[in-house]
Enzyme design. Structure first.
Site, PDB file in Angstrom:
ATOM      1  CD  GLU A 255      -3.019  -0.780   0.085  1.00 34.21           C
ATOM      2  OE1 GLU A 255      -3.067   0.212  -0.602  1.00 34.21           O
ATOM      3  OE2 GLU A 255      -3.553  -1.934  -0.362  1.00 34.21           O
ATOM      4  CB  CYS A 289      -1.681   7.149   2.121  1.00 32.27           C
ATOM      5  SG  CYS A 289      -2.836   6.335   3.219  1.00 32.27           S
ATOM      6  CD  GLU A 390       2.467  10.337  -1.346  1.00 26.53           C
ATOM      7  OE1 GLU A 390       3.424   9.433  -1.190  1.00 26.53           O
ATOM      8  OE2 GLU A 390       1.404   9.804  -0.498  1.00 26.53           O
TER       9      GLU A 390
HETATM   10  P1  TAP Z   1       9.027   4.569   3.446  1.00 26.57           P
HETATM   11  O1  TAP Z   1      10.202   5.453   3.460  1.00 26.57           O
HETATM   12  O2  TAP Z   1       8.655   3.738   2.055  1.00 26.57           O
HETATM   13  O3  TAP Z   1       9.106   3.588   4.655  1.00 26.57           O
HETATM   14  C1  TAP Z   1       8.232   2.595   4.954  1.00 26.57           C
HETATM   15  C2  TAP Z   1       8.804   1.276   5.791  1.00 26.57           C
HETATM   16  O4  TAP Z   1       9.614   0.742   5.023  1.00 26.57           O
HETATM   17  C3  TAP Z   1       9.811   1.862   6.923  1.00 26.57           C
HETATM   18  O5  TAP Z   1       9.727   0.824   8.156  1.00 26.57           O
HETATM   19  C4  TAP Z   1      11.033   1.940   6.434  1.00 26.57           C
HETATM   20  O6  TAP Z   1      11.962   1.869   7.353  1.00 26.57           O
HETATM   21  C5  TAP Z   1      10.924   0.664   5.356  1.00 26.57           C
HETATM   22  N1  TAP Z   1      11.990   0.498   4.423  1.00 26.57           N
HETATM   23  C6  TAP Z   1      12.814   1.330   4.077  1.00 26.57           C
HETATM   24  N2  TAP Z   1      13.733   1.049   3.071  1.00 26.57           N
HETATM   25  C7  TAP Z   1      13.579  -0.438   3.210  1.00 26.57           C
HETATM   26  C8  TAP Z   1      14.075  -1.327   2.239  1.00 26.57           C
HETATM   27  N3  TAP Z   1      14.995  -1.166   1.282  1.00 26.57           N
HETATM   28  N4  TAP Z   1      13.188  -2.695   2.348  1.00 26.57           N
HETATM   29  C9  TAP Z   1      12.485  -3.010   3.189  1.00 26.57           C
HETATM   30  N5  TAP Z   1      11.855  -1.939   4.023  1.00 26.57           N
HETATM   31  C10 TAP Z   1      12.255  -0.870   4.080  1.00 26.57           C
HETATM   32  O7  TAP Z   1       7.601   5.214   3.798  1.00 26.57           O
HETATM   33  P2  TAP Z   1       7.320   6.455   5.130  1.00 26.57           P
HETATM   34  O8  TAP Z   1       8.218   7.558   4.637  1.00 26.57           O
HETATM   35  O9  TAP Z   1       7.523   5.817   6.394  1.00 26.57           O
HETATM   36  O10 TAP Z   1       5.861   6.738   4.727  1.00 26.57           O
HETATM   37  C11 TAP Z   1       5.319   7.641   3.965  1.00 26.57           C
HETATM   38  C12 TAP Z   1       4.713   6.971   2.546  1.00 26.57           C
HETATM   39  O11 TAP Z   1       3.899   5.830   3.000  1.00 26.57           O
HETATM   40  C13 TAP Z   1       4.133   7.837   1.827  1.00 26.57           C
HETATM   41  O12 TAP Z   1       4.410   7.565   0.500  1.00 26.57           O
HETATM   42  C14 TAP Z   1       2.411   7.635   2.001  1.00 26.57           C
HETATM   43  O13 TAP Z   1       1.768   7.770   1.079  1.00 26.57           O
HETATM   44  C15 TAP Z   1       2.737   5.993   2.397  1.00 26.57           C
HETATM   45  N6  TAP Z   1       1.593   5.580   3.015  1.00 26.57           N
HETATM   46  C16 TAP Z   1       0.747   4.591   2.296  1.00 26.57           C
HETATM   47  C17 TAP Z   1      -0.574   4.454   3.315  1.00 26.57           C
HETATM   48  C18 TAP Z   1      -1.390   3.386   2.258  1.00 26.57           C
HETATM   49  S1  TAP Z   1      -2.580   2.575   3.247  1.00 26.57           S
HETATM   50  N7  TAP Z   1      -1.572   3.399   1.075  1.00 26.57           N
HETATM   51  C19 TAP Z   1      -0.615   4.580   4.546  1.00 26.57           C
HETATM   52  C20 TAP Z   1       0.351   5.427   4.971  1.00 26.57           C
HETATM   53  C21 TAP Z   1       1.328   5.772   4.164  1.00 26.57           C
HETATM   54  P3  TAP Z   1      12.740   2.891   8.139  1.00 26.57           P
HETATM   55  O14 TAP Z   1      11.883   4.327   7.937  1.00 26.57           O
HETATM   56  O15 TAP Z   1      12.674   2.659   9.586  1.00 26.57           O
HETATM   57  O16 TAP Z   1      14.021   3.092   7.396  1.00 26.57           O
END
Ligand code: TAP
Length: 487
Positions: A255, A289, A390
């Protein structure tokens, strides 16, 4: 910088025990409203610790899957009761760790409780169908069986609800889990794990490992004993996870981002549309999101809508979300604030007109936080970056259109398709919107953000891997169908 240590060091939870990382490294989690306040420390774990957590989950799954669904449900009901009792503590921690206001954090924690109870109840519901065989002497039916070990990788913006909406269905259908939360909100996630611990789940059923995404998230994604990966986060990370999981044949669910539009028709209830746009765009500082980021308005009402929207936006109270009367908290981190500010610059350079906001707040009371004013641009065209990418912050791009048809075509003119809403009193406009809008969640006369836990949730186009979470849809991902033929 004076550092006020308010809280403790949180450990990994592996095979029923809280353990320090062998790396010896810890990371401070800072309050984005007051960056000299440390909310807690979390472990910077190693790949070997992720491996240990997977091994524990694999071993625990053998017995966990054999319990009756209702027995697994009983643990979730207990966890729900414990989480409910700790609502104030956990919500306060969330506000301090990632900045959303206390009422929002309490609402999210209450959602976590409701999710646990909803999935606890699923333990009593059917997991298969009887299908008539062409052989009159045979019994044929399907049974849903667990995947095995599920790796759960979550973002920082809903540190209670998202881990729970993934872990609770995983657990109720007989899987065991390893949670890797976003580092930015790992203290709050640790407090959720404490609820599972207190609920007495057998050791190894729920495991928790913190650390960098590229180490721990990647280790879970690549691990041959992780049978399913459920991820919420950015598109760039999600795509890498999807490719790696596909390459080794693991089930995955992604997601990801959104660029969610609101269409305001000429016949809309403008008061309602303004209220809902402000709530959808600016609550949680735009870091949902499903947040509204493009507002597409019919020319006839454009000026009126714009004036009302700007006036209401100017009245928003900004500050530390723990304080009474604050409506908008900080961006969750310095990096997030810089991203938002850079998009505001891009918007100006692209020729959009700044109507309100656009600045970081640095005056007294704000100087220690990552506060950005709620920001509205008009003169936006659909091809501009601020209308395509975004931002994940409190920024609205206002786009004027001459007809609803043009509005729909602009609403669909992005790579994302998570959520969308329209404000209109006309049933034909509603029906066209429902039919033509390319989004997994469409809402009529309601803000674009807003997810009910008993309904499927997920995006179209680049917003997801086309799977759905929550409600009954969760069963699709967290189980495999076995077709049984008995002669
Ligand atoms: P990301 O930077 O993608 O991080 C999400 C998770 O993935 C974190 O736990 C991160 O760890 C981990 N991660 C980072 N690199 C990885 C890798 N190479 N392999 C596996 N896992 C890895 O996103 P964010 O900044 O936390 O959240 C914002 C994004 O989430 C936005 O784009 C938003 O739209 C999206 N979002 C989507 C939804 C739905 S339901 N569609 C809901 C909420 C948020 P670390 O951060 O600890 O390094």
């Amino acid at each position: 910088m004076t550092v006020e240590i308010k809280n403790k060091t949180y450990l990994n939870f592996i095979n029923g025990e809280w353990k320090e990382s062998e790396s010896g490294d810890i990371q401070a989690s800072l309050n984005p409203a007051a960056r000299d306040e440390i909310v807690g420390y979390v472990q910077m774990s190693t790949k070997e610790e992720a491996d240990k957590a997977v091994a524990a989950a694999k071993e625990a799954q053998k017995a966990w899957r054999k319990l009756a669904g209702s027995e697994r449900g009983a643990f979730l009901y207990k966890a729900a009761d414990i989480l409910e009792k700790k609502t104030n503590e956990i919500a306060e921690c969330m506000t301090r760790e990632m900045g959303k206001t206390l009422p929002e954090a309490k609402g999210e924690t209450a959602r976590g409780v409701a999710l646990l109870r909803y999935y606890a109840g699923e333990g009593m519901r059917k997991v298969g169908d009887v299908i008539p065989s062409t052989d009159s002497q045979a019994l044929m039916f399907t049974s849903r069986v667990p995947l095995g070990v599920v790796g759960v990788i979550t973002p920082w913006n809903f540190p209670v609800a998202i881990p729970i909406w993934k872990m609770a269905p995983a657990l109720i259908y007989g899987n065991t889990v390893v949670l890797k939360p976003a580092q930015e909100a790992a203290v709050t996630a640790a407090k959720v794990i404490e609820c599972f611990e207190e609920a007495g789940l057998p050791k190894g059923v729920v495991n928790f490992v913190t650390g960098s995404g590229s180490v721990i998230g990647q280790a879970l994604t690549d691990h041959p004993d992780v049978n399913g990966i459920t991820f919420t986060g950015s598109n760039s990370v999600g795509k890498g996870i999807g490719q790696a999981a596909l390459a080794r044949g693991a089930k995955y669910q992604l997601e990801m981002g959104g660029k969610n539009p609101v269409i305001v028709a000429a016949d809309a209830d403008l008061d309602l549309a303004v209220e809902a746009t402000i709530s959808g765009a600016f609550r949680s500082t735009g870091q949902k999101c499903t947040a509204t980021s493009r507002v597409i308005v019919e020319a006839e009402v454009f000026e009126d809508f714009k004036d009302r929207l700007v006036a209401k936006t100017k009245a928003i109270t900004i500050g530390n979300g723990l304080k009474d009367g604050i409506w908008l908290g900080p961006c969750a981190s310095e990096g997030q604030m810089k991203t938002v500010l850079s998009y505001i610059e891009i918007g100006k350079q692209e020729g959009a007109r700044l109507l309100t906001g656009g600045n970081q707040l640095t005056s007294e009371g704000y100087e220690k936080g990552y506060f950005v004013e709620p920001t509205i641009f008009d003169n936006v065209t659909s091809s501009m970056k601020i209308a395509q990418e975004e931002i994940f912050g409190p920024v609205i791009a206002l786009i004027q259109v001459n007809s609803l048809e043009d509005g729909l075509s602009i609403a669909n003119d992005v790579q994302y398709g998570l959520s969308a809403s329209i404000f209109t009193r006309n049933i034909s406009s509603m029906l066209s919107f429902i039919e033509e809008m390319e989004a997994g969640l469409v809402r009529i006369n309601a803000e674009s953000a807003g997810v009910e836990l008993q309904a499927p949730f997920g995006g179209m186009k680049q917003s997801s891997s086309h799977s759905r979470e929550q409600g009954e849809a969760a069963k699709e991902f967290f189980t495999s169908i076995k077709t049984v033929f008995v002669k």
